[in-house]
Design a protein around this motif. Structure first.
Motif, PDB file in Angstrom:
ATOM      1  N   SER A  89       0.820  -1.235   0.000  1.00  0.00           N
ATOM      2  CA  SER A  89       0.000   0.000   0.000  1.00  0.00           C
ATOM      3  C   SER A  89       0.842   1.268   0.000  1.00  0.00           C
ATOM      4  CB  SER A  89      -0.945   0.051   1.201  1.00  0.00           C
ATOM      5  OG  SER A  89      -1.284  -1.209   1.653  1.00  0.00           O
ATOM      6  N   PHE A 107       3.685  -0.111   4.145  1.00  0.00           N
ATOM      7  CA  PHE A 107       4.540  -0.949   4.993  1.00  0.00           C
ATOM      8  C   PHE A 107       5.622  -1.580   4.134  1.00  0.00           C
ATOM      9  CE2 PHE A 107       5.886  -4.819   7.045  1.00  0.00           C
ATOM     10  CZ  PHE A 107       6.041  -4.402   8.366  1.00  0.00           C
ATOM     11  N   GLY A 117       5.927 -12.569  10.147  1.00  0.00           N
ATOM     12  CA  GLY A 117       5.978 -11.167   9.752  1.00  0.00           C
ATOM     13  C   GLY A 117       7.326 -10.733   9.213  1.00  0.00           C
ATOM     14  N   SER A 118       8.251 -11.685   9.030  1.00  0.00           N
ATOM     15  CA  SER A 118       9.579 -11.292   8.562  1.00  0.00           C
ATOM     16  C   SER A 118       9.633 -11.131   7.040  1.00  0.00           C
ATOM     17  CB  SER A 118      10.615 -12.318   9.011  1.00  0.00           C
ATOM     18  OG  SER A 118      10.269 -13.599   8.541  1.00  0.00           O
ATOM     19  N   GLY A 119       8.551 -11.506   6.344  1.00  0.00           N
ATOM     20  CA  GLY A 119       8.493 -11.266   4.909  1.00  0.00           C
ATOM     21  C   GLY A 119       8.652 -12.504   4.043  1.00  0.00           C
ATOM     22  N   LYS A 120       8.510 -13.691   4.630  1.00  0.00           N
ATOM     23  CA  LYS A 120       8.685 -14.925   3.862  1.00  0.00           C
ATOM     24  C   LYS A 120       7.637 -15.046   2.758  1.00  0.00           C
ATOM     25  CE  LYS A 120       8.083 -17.469   7.542  1.00  0.00           C
ATOM     26  NZ  LYS A 120       7.807 -16.433   8.548  1.00  0.00           N
ATOM     27  N   THR A 149       5.828 -12.695   1.469  1.00  0.00           N
ATOM     28  CA  THR A 149       6.057 -11.623   0.505  1.00  0.00           C
ATOM     29  C   THR A 149       7.161 -12.018  -0.472  1.00  0.00           C
ATOM     30  OG1 THR A 149       5.499 -10.081   2.275  1.00  0.00           O
ATOM     31  CG2 THR A 149       6.508  -9.155   0.306  1.00  0.00           C
ATOM     32  N   GLU A 158      -8.669 -11.450  -1.331  1.00  0.00           N
ATOM     33  CA  GLU A 158      -7.413 -11.169  -2.016  1.00  0.00           C
ATOM     34  C   GLU A 158      -6.523 -12.413  -2.031  1.00  0.00           C
ATOM     35  OE1 GLU A 158      -5.651  -7.510  -0.790  1.00  0.00           O
ATOM     36  OE2 GLU A 158      -3.734  -8.040  -1.685  1.00  0.00           O
TER      37      GLU A 158
HETATM   38  N1  LIG Z   1      -1.416  -6.947   1.910  1.00  0.00           N
HETATM   39  C1  LIG Z   1      -0.638  -6.397   2.863  1.00  0.00           C
HETATM   40  N2  LIG Z   1      -0.744  -5.074   3.147  1.00  0.00           N
HETATM   41  C2  LIG Z   1       0.041  -4.507   4.092  1.00  0.00           C
HETATM   42  N3  LIG Z   1       0.945  -5.146   4.822  1.00  0.00           N
HETATM   43  C3  LIG Z   1       1.093  -6.462   4.600  1.00  0.00           C
HETATM   44  C4  LIG Z   1       0.315  -7.163   3.616  1.00  0.00           C
HETATM   45  N4  LIG Z   1       0.691  -8.459   3.617  1.00  0.00           N
HETATM   46  C5  LIG Z   1       1.652  -8.569   4.559  1.00  0.00           C
HETATM   47  N5  LIG Z   1       1.901  -7.377   5.143  1.00  0.00           N
HETATM   48  C6  LIG Z   1       2.900  -7.117   6.195  1.00  0.00           C
HETATM   49  O1  LIG Z   1       4.167  -7.433   5.693  1.00  0.00           O
HETATM   50  C7  LIG Z   1       4.945  -8.104   6.673  1.00  0.00           C
HETATM   51  C8  LIG Z   1       5.475  -9.400   6.120  1.00  0.00           C
HETATM   52  O2  LIG Z   1       4.410 -10.258   5.881  1.00  0.00           O
HETATM   53  P1  LIG Z   1       4.588 -11.743   5.360  1.00  0.00           P
HETATM   54  O3  LIG Z   1       5.406 -11.716   4.126  1.00  0.00           O
HETATM   55  O4  LIG Z   1       3.227 -12.338   5.261  1.00  0.00           O
HETATM   56  O5  LIG Z   1       5.406 -12.394   6.548  1.00  0.00           O
HETATM   57  P2  LIG Z   1       5.612 -13.936   6.920  1.00  0.00           P
HETATM   58  O6  LIG Z   1       5.089 -14.764   5.801  1.00  0.00           O
HETATM   59  O7  LIG Z   1       7.096 -14.061   7.119  1.00  0.00           O
HETATM   60  O8  LIG Z   1       4.886 -14.154   8.200  1.00  0.00           O
HETATM   61  C9  LIG Z   1       4.053  -8.293   7.891  1.00  0.00           C
HETATM   62  O9  LIG Z   1       4.424  -7.361   8.873  1.00  0.00           O
HETATM   63  C10 LIG Z   1       2.667  -8.023   7.371  1.00  0.00           C
HETATM   64  O10 LIG Z   1       1.907  -7.388   8.360  1.00  0.00           O
END
Ligand SMILES: Nc1ncnc2c1ncn2[C@@H]1O[C@H](COP(=O)(O)OP(=O)(O)O)[C@@H](O)[C@H]1O
Ligand SMILES: [Mg+2]
Lengths: 285, 272
Positions: A13, A20, A43-46, A48, B175
């Motif tokens: 976003s 973030f 929340g470490s970004g895996k 993502t 989503e």
């Molecule tokens: N669609 C989104 N919009 C905003 N923030 C997001 C979204 N998806 C994930 N995040 C944030 O990005 C960070 C990494 O998320 P994520 O990749 O899901 O971590 P993991 O899979 O390691 O638990 C988290 O802090 C999460 O809150």
């Protein structure tokens, strides 16, 4: 297929109060034909990170290079379908994506989206279901009738039926019983060895990393802090501490032996191997 | 999905955020009524100025407020075109072949567009500065006189707050499923009609299944904690009117009275 991240940032976003930064300056080359574990705290970004592999997420800056395709920040994806077919991504709790009336139809859905005719798709679907261990009498059942573990297998078959070269799995064993999780991991190893599929697994289970994975990638707050062989990873307990992960029992046992002056080879990964080694040493004495 | 700004709470700290939700809801209704009182462009200018001040006080970014107009743009365009063709009052401005544009069409369209925009800003102000939960508490309190008529205000408020609570989660879930199906080669935008129907099914079916599951789990969790439909409940969070809240309500009522007076006065003068 080679996979490379070059200075990748990902911003969720952007330009809103909810912006973030989930990935920061990640540069990484994933080895072909290996099983790589992606680990890190929640929340470490895996997630993502792995969603960049098939273009579900695009980098905010930097680029991701998958085989022939380069996904650059700010550019539209050219050959999305091709990429999605070659890199099969299995979501966390993938069982929630099943929607067709029958198991077989659901698995055949993927290949049909890539232009395969219904008959051929059904054949590949059957083969995929066989690979994941779903028996023939379940083919015509509704996916909703199956158990949780079976549903997840069907979902994985749905991706395998697309015949990807790279298989990416986001926490595939979360919520499964230990036996189910183990046979799931065995499946991935089989796919890797027999079909030469590159496997990338997001996981929290260090026993699995120890037993099945060749390489380890660690993320911390969106940054890459470690990428090396699994063997190297288990030699450096500080990374496990940093990622707040308990070392597997075997590794802890090995550490304890080392402190008492008994060196055990780092090749010992299972209880069976350990038992054999100890028996061998006793015989020598 | 994340581009929808209408109706989203923006967590900031500002005088507007701190106002009592009841005061804000009452103010919103009063302002809405003001918009529909015919006082011409002067009235709109007054409301517009007031809203600008409120937006600044609420620390809302201009870009954010502007973005909430986006969903309405198409409708406004459509209205403008229709009005241009069908309103034939006022002075003719120019003529192209058989089509003549009248000044009435322009003023009428401006009226409607400005009215719409003001309404959007008012609702955005309310939703962006009020937590959904506070909003339901406010609605419940404002509806409480209806309890005398055996209207189940508690249950209605509970339903609204549950619905609101699940909207972000549902969007997130949608989503997630869209992404999961995209990984299987679903293309929501292109393709034949048959493919499109299947693509939509691949989203709707899993969404429904998970909704029902969630509703089931939630019902169990609520019952396990002793929730009984219709039973009397006390409330943890109590709303309290403060000086600013009282002032807000007084202010909007004065404004409303002013608008009504102005409208009557204008009406008389026009009649003369
Ligand atoms: N669609 C989104 N919009 C905003 N923030 C997001 C979204 N998806 C994930 N995040 C944030 O990005 C960070 C990494 O998320 P994520 O990749 O899901 O971590 P993991 O899979 O390691 O638990 C988290 O802090 C999460 O809150
Ligand atoms: Mg995750």
């Amino acid at each position: 297929m080679s996979i490379r991240f070059e200075k990748v940032d990902h911003l969720y976003s952007p330009n809103t109060p909810f912006a973030f930064q989930a990935l920061t300056d990640v540069s990484l080359e994933l080895s072909e034909g290996k099983i790589t574990a992606v680990i890190g705290a929640t929340g470490s970004g895996k997630t993502t990170l792995v969603q960049h592999l098939n273009g579900l997420l695009l980098p905010s800056s930097g680029s991701v290079i998958v085989g022939e395709q380069t996904i650059k920040a700010g550019e539209k994806l050219k050959n999305t379908k091709q990429l999605r077919k070659e890199v099969g991504l299995v979501f966390q709790f993938a069982e929630y994506q099943l929607f067709e009336e029958t198991v077989l139809k659901d698995v055949a859905f993927g290949p049909q989206n890539f232009g395969v005719d219904e008959l051929t798709a059904t054949e590949t679907a059957k083969a995929a279901l066989k690979t994941v261990g779903i028996s023939e009498e379940d083919y015509e059942k509704s996916p909703l009738e199956l158990s949780g573990g079976q549903k997840r297998r069907v979902a994985i078959a749905g991706i395998l039926a697309m015949q990807p070269k790279v298989l990416v799995l986001d926490e595939p064993t979360a919520g499964l019983d230990p036996q189910g999780a183990k046979s799931m991991m065995d499946l991935f190893r089989r796919l890797n060895r027999e079909q030469k599929i590159t496997v990338i697994i997001v996981t929290h289970n260090m026993e699995h990393v120890l037993e099945y994975c060749d390489e380890v990638v660690i993320l911390e707050k969106g940054r890459l802090i470690f990428h090396d062989s699994a063997r190297e990873f288990f030699e450096h307990p500080q990374f496990m501490e940093r990622a707040r992960i308990d070392a597997p029992n075997i590794i802890r046992f090995r550490e304890m032996c080392r402190q008492k002056g008994l060196e055990l080879s780092p090749d010992i990964l299972t209880v069976q191997q350990l038992a054999r080694e100890i028996a061998k040493r006793r015989k020598k004495r | 999905m994340n581009n929808i700004t209408l109706g989203k709470y923006i967590p900031l700290d500002s005088p507007i955020h701190r106002l009592d939700p009841r005061a804000k809801i009452v103010a919103m209704f009063a302002l809405m009524i003001c918009i529909f009182i015919p006082t011409g462009f002067y009235g709109y200018a007054v409301i517009g100025a007031l809203l600008v001040i409120c937006c600044i006080a609420a620390k809302l970014k201009v870009s954010y407020v502007l973005r909430s107009f986006k969903p309405m743009l198409v409708m406004m365009l459509f209205l403008s075109v229709v009005n241009a063709f069908f309103i034939k009052t006022g002075e003719p401005i120019f003529t192209i072949k058989s089509f003549t544009l009248y000044s009435g069409a322009i003023t009428q369209t401006l009226y409607i567009v400005i009215r719409l925009m003001l309404m959007i800003v008012i609702t955005t102000l309310l939703t962006a500065t009020t937590k959904p939960l506070d909003m339901t508490l406010g609605i419940e309190d404002l509806l409480s006189p209806l309890q005398k008529l055996h209207f189940p205000t508690h249950d209605v408020a509970m339903m609204i707050s549950l619905a609101l609570r699940f909207i972000p989660q549902l969007l997130e879930e949608a989503e997630r499923i869209i992404k999961a199906q995209a990984s299987r080669g679903v293309d929501m935008e292109n393709g034949s009609l048959k493919e499109k129907i299947r693509a939509i099914l691949s989203l709707i079916v899993p969404l429904f299944v998970s909704c029902f599951q969630k509703a089931d789990d939630l019902a169990d969790a609520m019952e396990a904690r002793g929730y009984v439909v219709g039973a009397k409940r006390v409330r943890y969070k109590q709303l309290k009117f403060r000086f600013g809240d009282v002032m807000t309500i007084v202010l909007v009522n004065v404004l409303l009275a002013g608008f009504i007076t102005a409208a009557i006065w204008m009406g008389k003068n026009n009649a003369l």
